[in-house]
Write a protein that holds these residues in place. Structure first.
Motif, PDB file in Angstrom:
ATOM      1  N   UNK A  69      52.796  14.798  -0.933  1.00  0.00           N
ATOM      2  CA  UNK A  69      52.112  14.556  -1.909  1.00  0.00           C
ATOM      3  C   UNK A  69      52.130  15.684  -2.954  1.00  0.00           C
ATOM      4  N   UNK A  70      53.120  16.472  -3.008  1.00  0.00           N
ATOM      5  CA  UNK A  70      54.323  17.307  -4.115  1.00  0.00           C
ATOM      6  C   UNK A  70      54.504  16.483  -4.372  1.00  0.00           C
ATOM      7  N   UNK A  71      55.838  15.546  -3.963  1.00  0.00           N
ATOM      8  CA  UNK A  71      56.505  15.428  -4.237  1.00  0.00           C
ATOM      9  C   UNK A  71      56.921  13.978  -5.407  1.00  0.00           C
ATOM     10  N   UNK A  72      56.706  13.304  -5.527  1.00  0.00           N
ATOM     11  CA  UNK A  72      57.383  12.193  -6.788  1.00  0.00           C
ATOM     12  C   UNK A  72      57.042  11.071  -6.036  1.00  0.00           C
ATOM     13  N   UNK A  73      56.265  10.295  -6.910  1.00  0.00           N
ATOM     14  CA  UNK A  73      56.401   8.960  -5.790  1.00  0.00           C
ATOM     15  C   UNK A  73      57.424   8.800  -6.053  1.00  0.00           C
ATOM     16  N   UNK A  74      58.063   8.044  -6.398  1.00  0.00           N
ATOM     17  CA  UNK A  74      59.664   7.322  -6.275  1.00  0.00           C
ATOM     18  C   UNK A  74      60.093   8.240  -5.420  1.00  0.00           C
ATOM     19  N   UNK A  75      60.134   9.411  -5.078  1.00  0.00           N
ATOM     20  CA  UNK A  75      60.873   9.196  -3.380  1.00  0.00           C
ATOM     21  C   UNK A  75      60.804   8.659  -2.696  1.00  0.00           C
ATOM     22  N   UNK A  76      58.967   8.845  -2.558  1.00  0.00           N
ATOM     23  CA  UNK A  76      58.330   8.019  -1.027  1.00  0.00           C
ATOM     24  C   UNK A  76      58.830   6.454  -1.054  1.00  0.00           C
ATOM     25  N   UNK A  77      59.415   5.908  -2.505  1.00  0.00           N
ATOM     26  CA  UNK A  77      59.863   4.191  -2.247  1.00  0.00           C
ATOM     27  C   UNK A  77      61.069   4.577  -1.365  1.00  0.00           C
ATOM     28  N   UNK A  78      61.906   5.571  -2.632  1.00  0.00           N
ATOM     29  CA  UNK A  78      63.497   5.710  -2.082  1.00  0.00           C
ATOM     30  C   UNK A  78      63.167   5.869  -0.906  1.00  0.00           C
ATOM     31  N   UNK A  79      62.849   6.329   0.218  1.00  0.00           N
ATOM     32  CA  UNK A  79      62.867   7.175   1.519  1.00  0.00           C
ATOM     33  C   UNK A  79      62.449   6.324   1.994  1.00  0.00           C
ATOM     34  N   UNK A  80      61.151   5.378   1.973  1.00  0.00           N
ATOM     35  CA  UNK A  80      61.074   4.372   3.211  1.00  0.00           C
ATOM     36  C   UNK A  80      61.744   3.102   2.731  1.00  0.00           C
ATOM     37  N   UNK A  81      62.525   3.236   1.752  1.00  0.00           N
ATOM     38  CA  UNK A  81      63.171   2.232   2.041  1.00  0.00           C
ATOM     39  C   UNK A  81      64.635   2.345   3.210  1.00  0.00           C
ATOM     40  N   UNK A  82      65.070   3.713   2.601  1.00  0.00           N
ATOM     41  CA  UNK A  82      66.447   3.545   3.547  1.00  0.00           C
ATOM     42  C   UNK A  82      65.706   3.873   5.086  1.00  0.00           C
ATOM     43  N   UNK A  83      63.987   4.690   4.773  1.00  0.00           N
ATOM     44  CA  UNK A  83      63.509   4.233   6.606  1.00  0.00           C
ATOM     45  C   UNK A  83      63.901   2.721   7.100  1.00  0.00           C
ATOM     46  N   UNK A  84      63.387   1.909   6.610  1.00  0.00           N
ATOM     47  CA  UNK A  84      63.336   0.439   7.046  1.00  0.00           C
ATOM     48  C   UNK A  84      65.204   0.053   7.067  1.00  0.00           C
ATOM     49  N   UNK A  85      66.044   1.002   6.480  1.00  0.00           N
ATOM     50  CA  UNK A  85      67.495  -0.168   6.171  1.00  0.00           C
ATOM     51  C   UNK A  85      67.938   1.099   7.880  1.00  0.00           C
ATOM     52  N   UNK A  86      67.272   1.987   8.720  1.00  0.00           N
ATOM     53  CA  UNK A  86      67.623   3.462   9.487  1.00  0.00           C
ATOM     54  C   UNK A  86      66.967   2.003  10.553  1.00  0.00           C
ATOM     55  N   UNK A  87      66.117   1.711  10.691  1.00  0.00           N
ATOM     56  CA  UNK A  87      65.114   1.707  11.670  1.00  0.00           C
ATOM     57  C   UNK A  87      65.601  -0.142  11.858  1.00  0.00           C
ATOM     58  N   UNK A  88      66.032  -1.000  11.021  1.00  0.00           N
ATOM     59  CA  UNK A  88      66.375  -2.418  11.028  1.00  0.00           C
ATOM     60  C   UNK A  88      67.489  -2.568  11.512  1.00  0.00           C
ATOM     61  N   UNK A  89      68.132  -1.769  11.552  1.00  0.00           N
ATOM     62  CA  UNK A  89      69.974  -1.580  11.687  1.00  0.00           C
ATOM     63  C   UNK A  89      70.042  -0.866  12.806  1.00  0.00           C
ATOM     64  N   UNK A  90      69.411   0.028  13.165  1.00  0.00           N
ATOM     65  CA  UNK A  90      69.987   0.943  14.472  1.00  0.00           C
ATOM     66  C   UNK A  90      68.972  -0.370  15.471  1.00  0.00           C
ATOM     67  N   UNK A  91      67.445  -0.129  15.164  1.00  0.00           N
ATOM     68  CA  UNK A  91      67.510  -1.828  16.186  1.00  0.00           C
ATOM     69  C   UNK A  91      67.752  -2.430  16.517  1.00  0.00           C
ATOM     70  N   UNK A  92      68.660  -3.385  15.411  1.00  0.00           N
ATOM     71  CA  UNK A  92      69.249  -4.490  16.114  1.00  0.00           C
ATOM     72  C   UNK A  92      70.199  -3.952  16.691  1.00  0.00           C
ATOM     73  N   UNK A  93      71.238  -3.433  16.101  1.00  0.00           N
ATOM     74  CA  UNK A  93      72.472  -2.497  17.254  1.00  0.00           C
ATOM     75  C   UNK A  93      72.074  -2.427  19.098  1.00  0.00           C
TER      76      UNK A  93
END
Length: 445
Positions: A69-93
């Motif tokens: 809640x205390x972090x800037x909103x844009x950081x939430x978007x960036x972290x979740x996008x990176x999360x999608x990258x890790x999740x997608x390529x991690x489980x695919x591999x």
């Protein structure tokens, strides 16, 4: 031992060595405790780094909800996008290059109860990493997997019988759950009610022992913490009547949620579409989290706010709808994780909305108390484990004993309603080849 396990193993099993079995029981509890503690510390470390709060401390007084809640909103978007990258390529591999995953339930039922160590560990780590970064799925499957892998290896090395190895795999899963959430009784009951479906003394003793040992071992790094800090509630006529009347509503909601998530898992891709869908899914969650940071994580934040009565009815309704949507969409995209804490959050938010409406008709309802009742009722029905759900909610919240009565009444109504609904409209079939931790059509393991 249950007749079901006896039929699988056959009557020709050699008598087990009680000494070896006892040693494996103790070591299973110790190993599951260390594993659960390590995964929880890793989760906290990633959370703090990803969202930039309490970076110098793995365990701090600042909660994940406060940090995001205390972090800037844009950081939430960036972290979740990176999360999608890790999740997608991690489980695919993992699906592309790793050994086929074996679920805990499959291992418990197998005549050769073993799980691939490397693949299962990677699978567990991916769940912890993504949940720490904001995935709406639960983290409870990962420590169960690690505990089961450790127990299976120990039992194999000790030369235990097939029946005893099955018991230890189940106990390892319960001990992992007990360690990460500090719920020793809940971990043991999960083994007995969900995994082995028996309360035979030969299973009760190792289940209790491993879960208790794991919980105490995890105190070394995590402390003797409670999952939720809730006020003391009083038992009122409104709460009793509402629990009886609304119990079936939680059962119907759980039935719909189970159909939705089962279908989502069944349709999840494992090819090149997996990283595409997960990146898109988590980016959308990041956009939503810019306005509603309570959506991030497994649901502990909104559940805690519901128990404390710190949410308005309007905000609870918005979070309820969005939580159901992003949980289902994450499963559909191919992300993995549990549904325990998400189920608690959804049940609590649903109860908060109902309490707000009921207070217009019969004032005096304590929203926080009814949120706890709703969380137990929804969890019991959605995961089809009524006894385990009640024990977990009691250990999570440490509520006073009086609240147990409305909880039991609501759980009875919700589970009965789900069973009736499933009889008339059977739950969708989910193929058995899914990765470990997936939802069973009969019971979530």
């Amino acid at each position: 031992m249950s007749a079901e396990i006896d039929r699988r193993t056959g009557p020709a099993e050699a008598p087990r060595s009680l000494v070896r079995f006892a040693v494996v029981t103790v070591l299973t509890g110790v190993g599951a405790g260390i594993g659960g503690m390590a995964l929880a510390l890793l989760l906290h470390a990633i959370q703090h780094v990803a969202y930039g709060y309490s970076v110098a401390h793995m365990i701090s007084t600042e909660s994940f909800l406060e940090g995001v809640t205390d972090t800037v909103p844009l950081r939430r978007l960036l972290v979740l996008t990176v999360c999608g990258l890790i999740a997608g390529f991690g489980w695919w591999a993992l699906y592309r290059f790793g050994r086929p995953l074996v679920s805990i339930r499959q291992a418990v039922k197998s005549d050769n109860p073993r799980m691939p160590g490397v693949s299962t560990t990677i699978h567990a780590l991916l769940q912890i990493i993504t949940v720490a970064m904001g995935s709406p799925l639960g983290r409870e499957v990962a420590p169960r997997e690690i505990g089961s892998v450790w127990a299976a290896w120990l039992a194999q090395r000790a030369g235990l019988s097939v029946r005893d190895r099955q018991i230890m795999v189940a106990c390892g899963a319960g001990a992992g759950l007990a360690a990460v959430y500090n719920v020793p009784l809940g971990g043991a009951v999960f083994v007995l009610e969900v995994l082995l479906c028996t309360f035979d003394w030969a299973v009760v003793v190792p289940a209790l022992a491993t879960s208790a040992i794991a919980a105490v071992v995890a105190w070394i790094g995590l402390g003797n913490e409670h999952q939720y800090q809730v006020p003391q509630f009083t038992l009122t006529a409104q709460l009793m009547v509402s629990s009886v009347v609304c119990g079936p509503l939680f059962g119907l909601a759980a039935y719909g949620f189970t159909r939705l998530t089962s279908r989502a898992r069944a349709l999840a891709p494992k090819d090149w579409r997996l990283p595409v869908l997960t990146i898109l899914n988590f980016a959308v969650i990041g956009l939503l989290a810019m306005s509603w940071p309570q959506l991030l994580g497994n649901g502990k934040g909104p559940a805690g706010l519901s128990f404390d009565s710190h949410l308005t009815v309007g905000l609870a309704a918005i979070l309820l709808v969005l939580k159901v949507v992003i949980t289902s969409s994450s499963l559909r995209s191919g992300a993995e994780g549990g549904l325990l804490t998400p189920g608690i959050a959804i049940g609590a938010l649903f109860a908060l909305v109902i309490a707000g409406l009921l207070n217009q008709i019969w004032p005096g309802m304590q929203p926080g108390a009814f949120a706890i009742v709703g969380a137990a009722a929804f969890l019991a029905a959605s995961m089809q484990m009524p006894i385990t759900a009640v024990v977990l909610i009691l250990e999570f919240t440490r509520v006073n004993h009086d609240l147990l009565i409305p909880i039991l009444l609501a759980v009875g109504g919700s589970v009965s309603t789900l069973k009736l609904a499933a009889r008339w409209f059977p739950l969708p079939f989910v193929p058995a080849k899914r990765p470990v931790g997936a939802v069973s059509i009969e019971r979530t393991a």
